[in-house]
Design a protein around this motif. Structure first.
Motif, PDB file in Angstrom:
ATOM      1  N   VAL A 156       0.383  13.130  -4.910  1.00  0.00           N
ATOM      2  CA  VAL A 156       0.591  13.483  -3.509  1.00  0.00           C
ATOM      3  C   VAL A 156       1.192  12.321  -2.721  1.00  0.00           C
ATOM      4  CG1 VAL A 156      -0.586  14.145  -1.376  1.00  0.00           C
ATOM      5  CG2 VAL A 156      -1.193  15.254  -3.537  1.00  0.00           C
ATOM      6  N   GLY A 157       0.771  11.102  -3.033  1.00  0.00           N
ATOM      7  CA  GLY A 157       1.318   9.950  -2.332  1.00  0.00           C
ATOM      8  C   GLY A 157       2.820   9.831  -2.510  1.00  0.00           C
ATOM      9  N   ARG A 158       3.285  10.087  -3.717  1.00  0.00           N
ATOM     10  CA  ARG A 158       4.729  10.028  -3.973  1.00  0.00           C
ATOM     11  C   ARG A 158       5.461  11.130  -3.205  1.00  0.00           C
ATOM     12  NH1 ARG A 158       7.804  12.773  -7.687  1.00  0.00           N
ATOM     13  NH2 ARG A 158       9.858  11.843  -8.044  1.00  0.00           N
ATOM     14  N   ILE A 159       4.905  12.342  -3.220  1.00  0.00           N
ATOM     15  CA  ILE A 159       5.518  13.445  -2.472  1.00  0.00           C
ATOM     16  C   ILE A 159       5.602  13.092  -0.991  1.00  0.00           C
ATOM     17  CG2 ILE A 159       5.197  15.838  -1.738  1.00  0.00           C
ATOM     18  CD1 ILE A 159       3.904  16.352  -4.483  1.00  0.00           C
ATOM     19  N   ARG A 160       4.542  12.518  -0.480  1.00  0.00           N
ATOM     20  CA  ARG A 160       4.512  12.171   0.944  1.00  0.00           C
ATOM     21  C   ARG A 160       5.568  11.116   1.283  1.00  0.00           C
ATOM     22  NH1 ARG A 160       5.002  10.574   5.170  1.00  0.00           N
ATOM     23  NH2 ARG A 160       3.561  10.528   6.945  1.00  0.00           N
ATOM     24  N   ARG A 161       5.790  10.166   0.382  1.00  0.00           N
ATOM     25  CA  ARG A 161       6.820   9.150   0.639  1.00  0.00           C
ATOM     26  C   ARG A 161       8.211   9.787   0.687  1.00  0.00           C
ATOM     27  NH1 ARG A 161       3.421   6.260  -2.809  1.00  0.00           N
ATOM     28  NH2 ARG A 161       4.727   6.647  -4.639  1.00  0.00           N
ATOM     29  N   ILE A 162       8.457  10.737  -0.202  1.00  0.00           N
ATOM     30  CA  ILE A 162       9.755  11.422  -0.199  1.00  0.00           C
ATOM     31  C   ILE A 162       9.926  12.210   1.089  1.00  0.00           C
ATOM     32  CG2 ILE A 162      11.205  13.111  -1.385  1.00  0.00           C
ATOM     33  CD1 ILE A 162       9.718  12.407  -3.977  1.00  0.00           C
ATOM     34  N   LEU A 163       8.870  12.905   1.509  1.00  0.00           N
ATOM     35  CA  LEU A 163       8.942  13.657   2.757  1.00  0.00           C
ATOM     36  C   LEU A 163       9.233  12.732   3.933  1.00  0.00           C
ATOM     37  CD1 LEU A 163       5.953  16.155   2.443  1.00  0.00           C
ATOM     38  CD2 LEU A 163       8.383  16.742   2.500  1.00  0.00           C
ATOM     39  N   VAL A 249      12.773  14.202 -21.456  1.00  0.00           N
ATOM     40  CA  VAL A 249      11.809  14.851 -20.571  1.00  0.00           C
ATOM     41  C   VAL A 249      10.501  14.058 -20.536  1.00  0.00           C
ATOM     42  CG1 VAL A 249      10.377  16.903 -20.256  1.00  0.00           C
ATOM     43  CG2 VAL A 249      12.797  17.148 -20.814  1.00  0.00           C
ATOM     44  N   ALA A 250      10.017  13.654 -21.707  1.00  0.00           N
ATOM     45  CA  ALA A 250       8.757  12.907 -21.776  1.00  0.00           C
ATOM     46  C   ALA A 250       8.850  11.607 -20.980  1.00  0.00           C
ATOM     47  CB  ALA A 250       8.402  12.622 -23.233  1.00  0.00           C
ATOM     48  N   ALA A 251      10.004  10.927 -21.070  1.00  0.00           N
ATOM     49  CA  ALA A 251      10.191   9.682 -20.315  1.00  0.00           C
ATOM     50  C   ALA A 251      10.190   9.956 -18.815  1.00  0.00           C
ATOM     51  CB  ALA A 251      11.497   9.014 -20.726  1.00  0.00           C
ATOM     52  N   ALA A 252      10.820  11.055 -18.408  1.00  0.00           N
ATOM     53  CA  ALA A 252      10.851  11.409 -16.984  1.00  0.00           C
ATOM     54  C   ALA A 252       9.457  11.742 -16.483  1.00  0.00           C
ATOM     55  CB  ALA A 252      11.796  12.586 -16.763  1.00  0.00           C
ATOM     56  N   TRP A 253       8.682  12.490 -17.282  1.00  0.00           N
ATOM     57  CA  TRP A 253       7.305  12.803 -16.883  1.00  0.00           C
ATOM     58  C   TRP A 253       6.510  11.519 -16.677  1.00  0.00           C
ATOM     59  CZ3 TRP A 253       7.990  17.058 -15.072  1.00  0.00           C
ATOM     60  CH2 TRP A 253       8.240  18.238 -15.742  1.00  0.00           C
ATOM     61  N   GLU A 254       6.647  10.601 -17.618  1.00  0.00           N
ATOM     62  CA  GLU A 254       5.861   9.367 -17.548  1.00  0.00           C
ATOM     63  C   GLU A 254       6.160   8.607 -16.259  1.00  0.00           C
ATOM     64  OE1 GLU A 254       4.971   5.357 -20.226  1.00  0.00           O
ATOM     65  OE2 GLU A 254       6.288   6.941 -20.990  1.00  0.00           O
ATOM     66  N   GLU A 255       7.418   8.647 -15.829  1.00  0.00           N
ATOM     67  CA  GLU A 255       7.807   7.917 -14.621  1.00  0.00           C
ATOM     68  C   GLU A 255       7.142   8.468 -13.362  1.00  0.00           C
ATOM     69  OE1 GLU A 255      12.239   6.737 -16.377  1.00  0.00           O
ATOM     70  OE2 GLU A 255      12.028   8.284 -14.835  1.00  0.00           O
ATOM     71  N   ILE A 256       6.746   9.734 -13.389  1.00  0.00           N
ATOM     72  CA  ILE A 256       6.101  10.314 -12.210  1.00  0.00           C
ATOM     73  C   ILE A 256       4.656  10.717 -12.501  1.00  0.00           C
ATOM     74  CG2 ILE A 256       8.241  11.060 -11.127  1.00  0.00           C
ATOM     75  CD1 ILE A 256       7.773  13.865 -12.179  1.00  0.00           C
ATOM     76  N   GLY A 257       4.080  10.146 -13.565  1.00  0.00           N
ATOM     77  CA  GLY A 257       2.665  10.331 -13.840  1.00  0.00           C
ATOM     78  C   GLY A 257       2.273  11.706 -14.322  1.00  0.00           C
ATOM     79  N   MET A 258       3.175  12.402 -15.011  1.00  0.00           N
ATOM     80  CA  MET A 258       2.889  13.738 -15.505  1.00  0.00           C
ATOM     81  C   MET A 258       3.193  13.787 -17.003  1.00  0.00           C
ATOM     82  SD  MET A 258       4.457  15.918 -12.294  1.00  0.00           S
ATOM     83  CE  MET A 258       3.399  17.350 -12.492  1.00  0.00           C
ATOM     84  N   SER A 259       2.933  14.942 -17.622  1.00  0.00           N
ATOM     85  CA  SER A 259       3.202  15.077 -19.053  1.00  0.00           C
ATOM     86  C   SER A 259       3.525  16.526 -19.381  1.00  0.00           C
ATOM     87  CB  SER A 259       2.001  14.617 -19.889  1.00  0.00           C
ATOM     88  OG  SER A 259       0.848  15.390 -19.592  1.00  0.00           O
ATOM     89  N   SER A 260       4.139  16.742 -20.548  1.00  0.00           N
ATOM     90  CA  SER A 260       4.520  18.082 -20.981  1.00  0.00           C
ATOM     91  C   SER A 260       3.315  18.842 -21.506  1.00  0.00           C
ATOM     92  CB  SER A 260       5.583  17.999 -22.087  1.00  0.00           C
ATOM     93  OG  SER A 260       6.763  17.404 -21.607  1.00  0.00           O
ATOM     94  N   GLY A 261       3.377  20.167 -21.395  1.00  0.00           N
ATOM     95  CA  GLY A 261       2.350  21.017 -21.971  1.00  0.00           C
ATOM     96  C   GLY A 261       2.609  21.212 -23.460  1.00  0.00           C
ATOM     97  N   ALA A 262       1.783  20.637 -24.295  1.00  0.00           N
ATOM     98  CA  ALA A 262       2.030  20.647 -25.732  1.00  0.00           C
ATOM     99  C   ALA A 262       2.090  22.054 -26.304  1.00  0.00           C
ATOM    100  CB  ALA A 262       0.945  19.838 -26.456  1.00  0.00           C
ATOM    101  N   ASP A 263       1.300  22.984 -25.750  1.00  0.00           N
ATOM    102  CA  ASP A 263       1.241  24.327 -26.322  1.00  0.00           C
ATOM    103  C   ASP A 263       2.501  25.137 -26.033  1.00  0.00           C
ATOM    104  OD1 ASP A 263       0.598  24.365 -23.618  1.00  0.00           O
ATOM    105  OD2 ASP A 263      -0.611  26.182 -23.790  1.00  0.00           O
ATOM    106  N   LYS A 264       3.336  24.687 -25.100  1.00  0.00           N
ATOM    107  CA  LYS A 264       4.563  25.407 -24.801  1.00  0.00           C
ATOM    108  C   LYS A 264       5.814  24.578 -25.104  1.00  0.00           C
ATOM    109  CE  LYS A 264       2.896  28.663 -21.312  1.00  0.00           C
ATOM    110  NZ  LYS A 264       3.076  29.181 -19.945  1.00  0.00           N
ATOM    111  N   THR A 265       5.665  23.478 -25.790  1.00  0.00           N
ATOM    112  CA  THR A 265       6.802  22.637 -26.128  1.00  0.00           C
ATOM    113  C   THR A 265       7.319  23.027 -27.502  1.00  0.00           C
ATOM    114  OG1 THR A 265       5.981  20.794 -24.796  1.00  0.00           O
ATOM    115  CG2 THR A 265       7.579  20.269 -26.510  1.00  0.00           C
ATOM    116  N   GLU A 266       8.599  23.394 -27.572  1.00  0.00           N
ATOM    117  CA  GLU A 266       9.171  23.837 -28.840  1.00  0.00           C
ATOM    118  C   GLU A 266      10.683  23.715 -28.811  1.00  0.00           C
ATOM    119  OE1 GLU A 266       8.313  27.984 -29.387  1.00  0.00           O
ATOM    120  OE2 GLU A 266       8.564  28.434 -27.266  1.00  0.00           O
TER     121      GLU A 266
END
Length: 295
Positions: A156-163, A249-266
């Motif tokens: 949320v802090g990152r979103i708020r900075r962008i806003l 994608v994994a590198a981009a997620w890491e940069e914003i503190g998120m990760s991919s859903g393993a059960d839907k990654t294919e």
């Protein structure tokens, strides 16, 4: 994010909190709820004297005495799965819809060409067509994934900075801060909200803003990405390239503190078939033509 310039700043707070804006938001909310099915008890109570309630809300916002209510946790069980929502009070949903209408012109230009959900004039069918065009250009392989626990893992802090960089109006930013800081009531007590509320009219737009980094990062790596909410596909010319796209994608997620859903990654080819499934809509792209509901 994209480079398009937002509109010239205006008194956004006044535009979003005036009685006509709140009334228009209420009319939209009521129409949406009726389309979804039976009106909830809280909506029916609000409807019974909506004019007075909207006028009171406008007065509170004008005098800066408005305070949002806590979110209510609701657990939905369907098709063997559970989905937990954090639902705002009706008057807060009205305000959020009014806010979303006013800030959308500032947010939409920075989302870029990869994002198809929760944007004016775009939807699942447009995302399907974009994927089909990439397939027709000879990109026969697809990397598919989504975000693990998307809304709760939003920073949320990152979103708020962008806003803050997009909206030149401290009053409206303070109002958004109050909405982002709500607690959640549930049986047995309350808890602090993690990330964005699933059930808030503002959350999809703010999630799109947060995920714009992913779109830009993957495109900068040379991979065409099509994203519908947190469900995304990347089309490539070969299977190894598809796996390389997932590493981007994994590198981009890491940069914003998120990760991919393993059960839907294919990784798959179009001959295997590809399906978008979000918000009750389903569309498929295969080795033949892309098709959407009713298509």
């Amino acid at each position: 994010m994209g480079t398009a310039s937002p509109p010239v700043a205006a008194p956004l707070y006044d535009a979003a909190t005036a009685l006509p804006a709140l009334t228009a938001a209420w009319d939209e909310l009521l129409a949406d709820d009726r389309q979804d099915g039976v009106l909830g008890e809280a909506t029916r109570r609000f409807e019974a004297n909506a004019g007075d309630r909207l006028a009171e809300l406008a007065d509170q916002l004008r005098s800066e005495s408005y305070r949002p209510a806590a979110l209510t946790e609701v657990v939905l069980v369907a098709d063997g799965g559970r989905r937990t929502l954090q639902v705002p009070a009706v008057r807060d949903r009205v305000l959020e819809k009014a806010l979303a209408a006013v800030i959308a012109p500032f947010i939409d230009p920075v989302l870029g060409p990869s994002s198809f959900a929760y944007r004016p004039g775009l939807g699942v069918a447009d995302a399907v067509q974009a994927v089909a065009r990439l397939r027709d250009e000879g990109l026969g392989w697809v990397a598919r994934t989504d975000v693990d626990d998307c809304f709760p893992s939003m920073q949320v802090g990152r979103i708020r900075r962008i806003l803050g960089a997009l909206l030149d109006d401290d009053a409206i930013l303070d109002l958004i801060d109050a909405l982002l800081a709500r607690n959640v009531t549930r049986p047995g007590g309350w808890r602090r909200l993690a990330g964005l509320a699933q059930g808030s009219p503002l959350s999809p737009m703010l999630a799109n803003l947060a995920l714009a980094h992913l779109d830009d990062r993957v495109r900068q790596e040379g991979f065409p990405i099509v994203r519908y909410s947190d469900d995304l596909v990347i089309c490539t010319a070969s299977k190894p390239e598809a796996w390389e796209a997932l590493r981007s994608v994994a590198a981009a997620w890491e940069e914003i503190g998120m990760s991919s859903g393993a059960d839907k990654t294919e990784v798959m080819s179009f001959d295997d078939g590809l399906a978008f499934s979000r918000c009750g809509l389903r569309a498929e792209v295969s080795g033949g033509a892309g098709r959407a509901p009713g298509g």
